[in-house]
Design a protein around this motif. Structure first.
Motif, PDB file in Angstrom:
ATOM      1  N   THR A 162       0.830  -1.212   0.000  1.00  0.00           N
ATOM      2  CA  THR A 162       0.000   0.000   0.000  1.00  0.00           C
ATOM      3  C   THR A 162       0.861   1.258   0.000  1.00  0.00           C
ATOM      4  O   THR A 162       0.608   2.202  -0.750  1.00  0.00           O
ATOM      5  CB  THR A 162      -0.928   0.006   1.231  1.00  0.00           C
ATOM      6  OG1 THR A 162      -1.865  -1.074   1.121  1.00  0.00           O
ATOM      7  CG2 THR A 162      -1.706   1.321   1.324  1.00  0.00           C
ATOM      8  N   VAL A 163       1.903   1.283   0.841  1.00  0.00           N
ATOM      9  CA  VAL A 163       2.798   2.446   0.884  1.00  0.00           C
ATOM     10  C   VAL A 163       3.453   2.660  -0.471  1.00  0.00           C
ATOM     11  O   VAL A 163       3.542   3.787  -0.978  1.00  0.00           O
ATOM     12  CB  VAL A 163       3.866   2.272   1.984  1.00  0.00           C
ATOM     13  CG1 VAL A 163       4.895   3.398   1.912  1.00  0.00           C
ATOM     14  CG2 VAL A 163       3.217   2.253   3.355  1.00  0.00           C
ATOM     15  N   LEU A 164       3.911   1.575  -1.084  1.00  0.00           N
ATOM     16  CA  LEU A 164       4.582   1.684  -2.383  1.00  0.00           C
ATOM     17  C   LEU A 164       3.609   2.134  -3.472  1.00  0.00           C
ATOM     18  O   LEU A 164       3.959   2.959  -4.320  1.00  0.00           O
ATOM     19  CB  LEU A 164       5.210   0.339  -2.759  1.00  0.00           C
ATOM     20  CG  LEU A 164       6.351  -0.126  -1.856  1.00  0.00           C
ATOM     21  CD1 LEU A 164       6.773  -1.546  -2.219  1.00  0.00           C
ATOM     22  CD2 LEU A 164       7.536   0.825  -1.950  1.00  0.00           C
ATOM     23  N   VAL A 165       2.391   1.608  -3.452  1.00  0.00           N
ATOM     24  CA  VAL A 165       1.394   1.999  -4.461  1.00  0.00           C
ATOM     25  C   VAL A 165       1.035   3.471  -4.326  1.00  0.00           C
ATOM     26  O   VAL A 165       0.926   4.194  -5.318  1.00  0.00           O
ATOM     27  CB  VAL A 165       0.131   1.119  -4.347  1.00  0.00           C
ATOM     28  CG1 VAL A 165      -1.016   1.697  -5.179  1.00  0.00           C
ATOM     29  CG2 VAL A 165       0.421  -0.304  -4.808  1.00  0.00           C
ATOM     30  N   ARG A 166       0.864   3.932  -3.104  1.00  0.00           N
ATOM     31  CA  ARG A 166       0.489   5.338  -2.891  1.00  0.00           C
ATOM     32  C   ARG A 166       1.600   6.296  -3.320  1.00  0.00           C
ATOM     33  O   ARG A 166       1.345   7.483  -3.543  1.00  0.00           O
ATOM     34  CB  ARG A 166       0.112   5.574  -1.430  1.00  0.00           C
ATOM     35  CG  ARG A 166      -1.199   4.906  -1.021  1.00  0.00           C
ATOM     36  CD  ARG A 166      -1.599   5.285   0.384  1.00  0.00           C
ATOM     37  NE  ARG A 166      -2.830   4.644   0.794  1.00  0.00           N
ATOM     38  CZ  ARG A 166      -4.052   5.085   0.494  1.00  0.00           C
ATOM     39  NH1 ARG A 166      -4.187   6.167  -0.244  1.00  0.00           N
ATOM     40  NH2 ARG A 166      -5.118   4.440   0.916  1.00  0.00           N
ATOM     41  N   HIS A 167       2.816   5.797  -3.427  1.00  0.00           N
ATOM     42  CA  HIS A 167       3.940   6.617  -3.875  1.00  0.00           C
ATOM     43  C   HIS A 167       4.534   6.064  -5.165  1.00  0.00           C
ATOM     44  O   HIS A 167       5.724   6.250  -5.440  1.00  0.00           O
ATOM     45  CB  HIS A 167       5.021   6.687  -2.802  1.00  0.00           C
ATOM     46  CG  HIS A 167       4.576   7.337  -1.528  1.00  0.00           C
ATOM     47  ND1 HIS A 167       3.898   6.652  -0.547  1.00  0.00           N
ATOM     48  CD2 HIS A 167       4.695   8.610  -1.074  1.00  0.00           C
ATOM     49  CE1 HIS A 167       3.630   7.472   0.458  1.00  0.00           C
ATOM     50  NE2 HIS A 167       4.107   8.657   0.161  1.00  0.00           N
ATOM     51  N   ALA A 168       3.729   5.362  -5.950  1.00  0.00           N
ATOM     52  CA  ALA A 168       4.227   4.681  -7.152  1.00  0.00           C
ATOM     53  C   ALA A 168       5.010   5.636  -8.045  1.00  0.00           C
ATOM     54  O   ALA A 168       4.581   6.761  -8.319  1.00  0.00           O
ATOM     55  CB  ALA A 168       3.060   4.073  -7.933  1.00  0.00           C
ATOM     56  N   ALA A 179       8.380   3.492   9.249  1.00  0.00           N
ATOM     57  CA  ALA A 179       7.534   4.273  10.149  1.00  0.00           C
ATOM     58  C   ALA A 179       6.061   4.117   9.800  1.00  0.00           C
ATOM     59  O   ALA A 179       5.202   4.038  10.683  1.00  0.00           O
ATOM     60  CB  ALA A 179       7.940   5.745  10.107  1.00  0.00           C
ATOM     61  N   ALA A 180       5.758   4.060   8.489  1.00  0.00           N
ATOM     62  CA  ALA A 180       4.363   3.957   8.058  1.00  0.00           C
ATOM     63  C   ALA A 180       3.765   2.585   8.349  1.00  0.00           C
ATOM     64  O   ALA A 180       2.595   2.472   8.721  1.00  0.00           O
ATOM     65  CB  ALA A 180       4.256   4.256   6.566  1.00  0.00           C
ATOM     66  N   VAL A 181       4.568   1.532   8.179  1.00  0.00           N
ATOM     67  CA  VAL A 181       4.041   0.166   8.312  1.00  0.00           C
ATOM     68  C   VAL A 181       4.192  -0.388   9.718  1.00  0.00           C
ATOM     69  O   VAL A 181       3.282  -1.029  10.248  1.00  0.00           O
ATOM     70  CB  VAL A 181       4.734  -0.772   7.293  1.00  0.00           C
ATOM     71  CG1 VAL A 181       4.242  -2.214   7.462  1.00  0.00           C
ATOM     72  CG2 VAL A 181       4.460  -0.293   5.871  1.00  0.00           C
ATOM     73  N   TRP A 182       5.359  -0.140  10.351  1.00  0.00           N
ATOM     74  CA  TRP A 182       5.621  -0.734  11.657  1.00  0.00           C
ATOM     75  C   TRP A 182       5.679   0.284  12.796  1.00  0.00           C
ATOM     76  O   TRP A 182       5.774  -0.095  13.953  1.00  0.00           O
ATOM     77  CB  TRP A 182       6.932  -1.511  11.620  1.00  0.00           C
ATOM     78  CG  TRP A 182       6.804  -2.800  10.870  1.00  0.00           C
ATOM     79  CD1 TRP A 182       6.339  -3.994  11.358  1.00  0.00           C
ATOM     80  CD2 TRP A 182       7.143  -3.030   9.490  1.00  0.00           C
ATOM     81  NE1 TRP A 182       6.368  -4.938  10.368  1.00  0.00           N
ATOM     82  CE2 TRP A 182       6.855  -4.390   9.215  1.00  0.00           C
ATOM     83  CE3 TRP A 182       7.655  -2.235   8.473  1.00  0.00           C
ATOM     84  CZ2 TRP A 182       7.055  -4.957   7.965  1.00  0.00           C
ATOM     85  CZ3 TRP A 182       7.860  -2.789   7.230  1.00  0.00           C
ATOM     86  CH2 TRP A 182       7.564  -4.142   6.977  1.00  0.00           C
TER      87      TRP A 182
END
Length: 230
Positions: A162-168, A179-182
């Motif tokens: 999700t983090v990678l897609v939102r910043h694709a 920080a965003a995931v964990w």
């Protein structure tokens, strides 16, 4: 009205190299050779995107970045001839949208420029869907498929994707992802992140040993490949 690009670099060859390429691509090109001049132009000319060298004669490019971010939301692409990973990470964490390492190819530079402008568009919302190389990630439905077959991702693998897609198309630093995931307490656990990236690649990449979707930016972080950047 043409998109206005400000190139901040004291190297005359870089200015001579970029200006005709920008003009030929339909942009309006502005130039600055010092940090002070750059900040004046950012404030008065309101460029749509800023290309910023870190090594300026009067001040560090990171200081220009910090000052510019106080009053400008325009995307900033850092030009870096510095090989220290910490410099690039610091620039991204201070608000840069992307970085291009010198020497660079004009095709890649223009692709990064277009991507930065797309993400800065007023009507741009964080991506909820990603589609490339047979992989489709629908964040809204929490569904990921490859060649039409559903993939079973763990909750953390899905959050990472999700983090990678939102910043694709853009670099996301190790610290930003962790920080965003964990959570912030895990912001330095880069080895932990590598393990999860490896697991995610094993599920979505056609050949995990030669990744084409989740690209490594050595020492910096990761970038999710997009067809537009090809």
């Amino acid at each position: 009205m043409k998109t206005r690009v400000l190139v901040v670099d004291d190297e005359a060859p870089i200015q001579r190299f970029l200006r005709p390429a920008l003009l030929a691509s339909g942009y309006e090109a502005l130039s600055a050779e010092t940090g002070a001049q750059a900040l004046r132009l950012i404030a008065t000319a309101a460029p749509d995107v800023i290309v910023l060298d870190l090594g300026l004669p009067d001040m560090d490019g990171k200081d220009v970045l910090v000052e510019a971010r106080k009053f400008s939301k325009s995307p900033i692409i850092v030009l870096s001839a510095r090989d220290q990973e910490t410099e690039k990470i610091a620039a991204l964490d201070l608000g840069a949208d992307d970085y291009v390492e010198k020497p660079f190819a004009i095709g890649e530079f223009l692709a990064r420029l277009r991507a930065a402008l797309r993400h800065a568009a007023p009507d741009h919302a964080p991506a909820l869907r990603y589609e490339a190389e047979g992989v489709v990630a629908d964040l809204d439905k929490r569904r990921v498929t490859r060649d039409g077959q559903s993939l079973k991702l763990t909750p953390k693998e899905f959050d990472l994707l999700t983090v990678l897609v939102r910043h694709a198309g853009r670099v996301v630093t190790h610290r930003q992802i962790l920080a965003a995931v964990w959570g912030p307490a895990h912001a330095d656990d880069t080895q932990y992140l590598r393990v999860f990236v490896g697991q995610l690649r094993a599920k979505i990449e056609p050949n995990p040993d030669v990744p084409r979707l989740i690209l490594t930016e050595p020492g910096i972080g990761y970038r999710l490949w997009t067809p537009e950047a090809a």
